[in-house]
Design a protein around this motif. Structure first.
Motif, PDB file in Angstrom:
ATOM      1  N   SER A  41       0.839  -1.207   0.000  1.00 10.16           N
ATOM      2  CA  SER A  41       0.000   0.000   0.000  1.00 10.16           C
ATOM      3  C   SER A  41       0.868   1.249   0.000  1.00 10.16           C
ATOM      4  O   SER A  41       0.589   2.214  -0.716  1.00 10.16           O
ATOM      5  CB  SER A  41      -0.916   0.025   1.230  1.00 10.16           C
ATOM      6  N   ILE A  44       2.114   1.993  -3.570  1.00  7.82           N
ATOM      7  CA  ILE A  44       1.201   2.623  -4.540  1.00  7.82           C
ATOM      8  C   ILE A  44       0.704   3.980  -4.045  1.00  7.82           C
ATOM      9  O   ILE A  44       0.406   4.851  -4.845  1.00  7.82           O
ATOM     10  CB  ILE A  44       0.047   1.700  -5.010  1.00  7.82           C
ATOM     11  N   ARG A  45       0.672   4.170  -2.737  1.00  5.97           N
ATOM     12  CA  ARG A  45       0.298   5.505  -2.231  1.00  5.97           C
ATOM     13  C   ARG A  45       1.385   6.529  -2.527  1.00  5.97           C
ATOM     14  O   ARG A  45       1.097   7.690  -2.792  1.00  5.97           O
ATOM     15  CB  ARG A  45       0.001   5.439  -0.733  1.00  5.97           C
ATOM     16  N   ASN A  48       1.056   7.733  -6.293  1.00  7.98           N
ATOM     17  CA  ASN A  48       0.115   8.798  -6.675  1.00  7.98           C
ATOM     18  C   ASN A  48       0.114   9.949  -5.675  1.00  7.98           C
ATOM     19  O   ASN A  48      -0.818  10.747  -5.657  1.00  7.98           O
ATOM     20  CB  ASN A  48      -1.281   8.232  -6.929  1.00  7.98           C
ATOM     21  N   ARG A  78      -1.520  13.717  -9.755  1.00  8.48           N
ATOM     22  CA  ARG A  78      -2.312  12.695  -9.085  1.00  8.48           C
ATOM     23  C   ARG A  78      -3.563  12.318  -9.872  1.00  8.48           C
ATOM     24  O   ARG A  78      -3.971  11.168  -9.899  1.00  8.48           O
ATOM     25  CB  ARG A  78      -2.706  13.209  -7.700  1.00  8.48           C
ATOM     26  N   LEU A  81      -3.630   9.382 -12.263  1.00  3.96           N
ATOM     27  CA  LEU A  81      -3.629   8.011 -11.750  1.00  3.96           C
ATOM     28  C   LEU A  81      -4.873   7.798 -10.900  1.00  3.96           C
ATOM     29  O   LEU A  81      -4.990   8.353  -9.813  1.00  3.96           O
ATOM     30  CB  LEU A  81      -2.383   7.760 -10.877  1.00  3.96           C
ATOM     31  N   MET A  83      -7.400   5.862  -8.401  1.00  4.79           N
ATOM     32  CA  MET A  83      -7.107   4.969  -7.276  1.00  4.79           C
ATOM     33  C   MET A  83      -8.406   4.289  -6.829  1.00  4.79           C
ATOM     34  O   MET A  83      -9.436   4.948  -6.688  1.00  4.79           O
ATOM     35  CB  MET A  83      -6.517   5.822  -6.150  1.00  4.79           C
ATOM     36  N   PHE A  85      -9.778   1.815  -3.738  1.00  5.90           N
ATOM     37  CA  PHE A  85      -9.374   1.356  -2.413  1.00  5.90           C
ATOM     38  C   PHE A  85     -10.152   0.109  -1.986  1.00  5.90           C
ATOM     39  O   PHE A  85     -11.230  -0.177  -2.500  1.00  5.90           O
ATOM     40  CB  PHE A  85      -9.639   2.462  -1.381  1.00  5.90           C
ATOM     41  N   ALA A 152     -13.392   6.267 -10.627  1.00  4.86           N
ATOM     42  CA  ALA A 152     -11.977   6.477 -10.967  1.00  4.86           C
ATOM     43  C   ALA A 152     -11.820   6.684 -12.479  1.00  4.86           C
ATOM     44  O   ALA A 152     -11.067   7.551 -12.927  1.00  4.86           O
ATOM     45  CB  ALA A 152     -11.146   5.289 -10.491  1.00  4.86           C
ATOM     46  N   LEU A 161      -4.698   2.489 -10.139  1.00  7.18           N
ATOM     47  CA  LEU A 161      -4.024   1.776  -9.056  1.00  7.18           C
ATOM     48  C   LEU A 161      -5.103   1.181  -8.149  1.00  7.18           C
ATOM     49  O   LEU A 161      -5.997   1.899  -7.703  1.00  7.18           O
ATOM     50  CB  LEU A 161      -3.158   2.737  -8.234  1.00  7.18           C
ATOM     51  N   ASP A 163      -5.856  -0.980  -4.635  1.00  2.29           N
ATOM     52  CA  ASP A 163      -5.288  -1.518  -3.397  1.00  2.29           C
ATOM     53  C   ASP A 163      -6.245  -2.543  -2.791  1.00  2.29           C
ATOM     54  O   ASP A 163      -7.206  -2.181  -2.113  1.00  2.29           O
ATOM     55  CB  ASP A 163      -4.997  -0.394  -2.400  1.00  2.29           C
TER      56      ASP A 163
END
Ligand code: ADP
Ligand code: MG
Length: 242
Positions: A41, A44-45, A48, A78, A81, A83, A85, A152, A161, A163
Motif C-alpha cells: 500500500s 502505490i500511495r 500517486n 495525481r 492516476l 485509485m 481502495f 476512478a 491503481l 489496493d
C-alpha cells in the motif's frame, strides 16, 4: 508510464520501502503481491502522491513527482492516476451518479451534461446504470466497488491503481469486480493491482511483482512466476497462499 527509482520510505525510524525500483509501461497490468505489512500500500500511495516518499525518484508519464511538490502540481499529477481502495471510499451523502460526476466537474472542469453522459456510459460498462440515483448504502459491496471503479475512470486517468479491491468483499461478490477489472485489462488500461487473488494475478496480469519486507524480491511473467519462483521467500509465500 510510471517509474520509481531507488525509492525509500521511512515512517519515523521504520524503514518501510528499501530501494524499490518499480516501473510500469503503458497497457501493462502489474499484480503486486506479498505478505501483509510488506509495503504494498505504501508503494502505490507514494506513486500517486498520497504518501510522501523519503528518498529516490518517481516519474509519472514524464512528470517528476517531487516529495515536496506544491499541492497544485501534485494534484495535477495525481489525477492522472485513478485509485481504487479496499473500502470503496464512496461519498455516502451523494447518489451513485453524483459520486461519479463530482471530480470531473470540479477538477477537470467538465460541463455537467458531459460529465453525466460519461458517468452513464461508465455505469453501463460496470453493469450498474439502473443504480444511477441510489445512495451507496443501498448497494452491495461488489456494486460499491464497481461504482468506485466507474468513479476512478470518470477522471479519464492514464492508469489505475487498485489496493486490494476485493479484500473487503464477501466471496460471492469478488467475481463481479474481477470481471470489470478483467475487461479493463483487455481494453488496454494500464493497471497496478495489489491483490491476494492469485488466480487473477496469474490469468490477467502481464507481470507479477513480489514484495516482502519493503523490497522487491522477485518479479516475472505470471505463468513462469507461479510455476517456478526463483527465490526461497517467494516459494514460502506461495506455498502459504496457493
Ligand atoms: P501492506 O500494504 O503490504 O500490508 P503497508 O504499506 O500498509 O503494507 O505497510 C508497510 C509497513 O509500514 C507496515 O509495517 C506498517 O505498519 C507501516 N505503516 C504503514 N502506514 C504507516 C503510517 N501511516 N505510519 C506508520 N507506519 C505505517
Ligand atoms: Mg495494504
Amino acid at each position: 508510464m510510471i517509474q520509481a527509482t531507488g525509492l525509500h520510505k521511512f515512517f519515523g525510524d521504520r524503514h518501510v520501502l528499501k530501494d524499490v525500483n518499480f516501473a510500469v509501461r503503458k497497457q501493462e497490468v502489474v499484480a503486486l503481491i506479498g505478505p501483509s505489512g510488506s509495503g504494498k500500500s505504501t508503494l502505490i500511495r507514494c506513486l500517486n502522491g498520497l504518501e510522501r516518499y523519503s528518498q529516490g525518484e518517481i516519474v509519472i508519464d514524464g512528470n517528476r513527482l517531487y516529495p515536496d511538490l506544491p499541492i497544485k502540481q501534485l494534484s495535477q499529477i495525481r489525477r492522472e492516476l485513478g485509485m481504487v481502495f479496499q473500502n470503496f471510499n464512496l461519498f455516502p451523502h451523494m447518489t451513485v451518479l453524483q459520486n461519479i460526476i463530482e471530480a470531473p466537474m470540479l477538477v477537470r472542469r467538465i460541463p455537467k451534461a458531459q460529465a453525466v453522459d460519461l458517468a452513464e456510459q461508465l455505469l453501463a460498462k460496470v453493469g450498474l446504470l439502473e443504480k444511477r440515483d441510489v445512495y451507496p448504502n443501498r448497494l452491495s459491496g461488489g456494486q460499491k466497488q464497481r461504482v468506485a471503479i466507474a468513479r476512478a475512470l470518470a477522471m479519464q486517468p492514464r492508469a489505475l491503481l487498485f489496493d486490494e479491491p476485493t479484500s473487503a468483499l464477501d466471496p460471492e461478490l469478488v467475481g463481479e469486480v474481477l470481471k470489470v477489472m478483467r475487461d479493463l485489462a483487455a481494453e488496454g488500461m494500464t493497471m497496478v493491482v495489489v491483490t491476494h487473488e492469485m488466480q487473477f494475478a496469474r490469468d490477467v496480469s502481464s507481470r507479477v511483482v513480489f514484495i516482502a519486507d519493503g523490497a522487491i524480491i522477485e518479479q516475472g511473467e505470471p505463468h513462469e512466476f507461479f510455476r517456478q519462483p526463483q527465490q526461497e521467500r517467494t516459494q514460502l509465500f506461495l506455498e502459504r497462499v496457493l
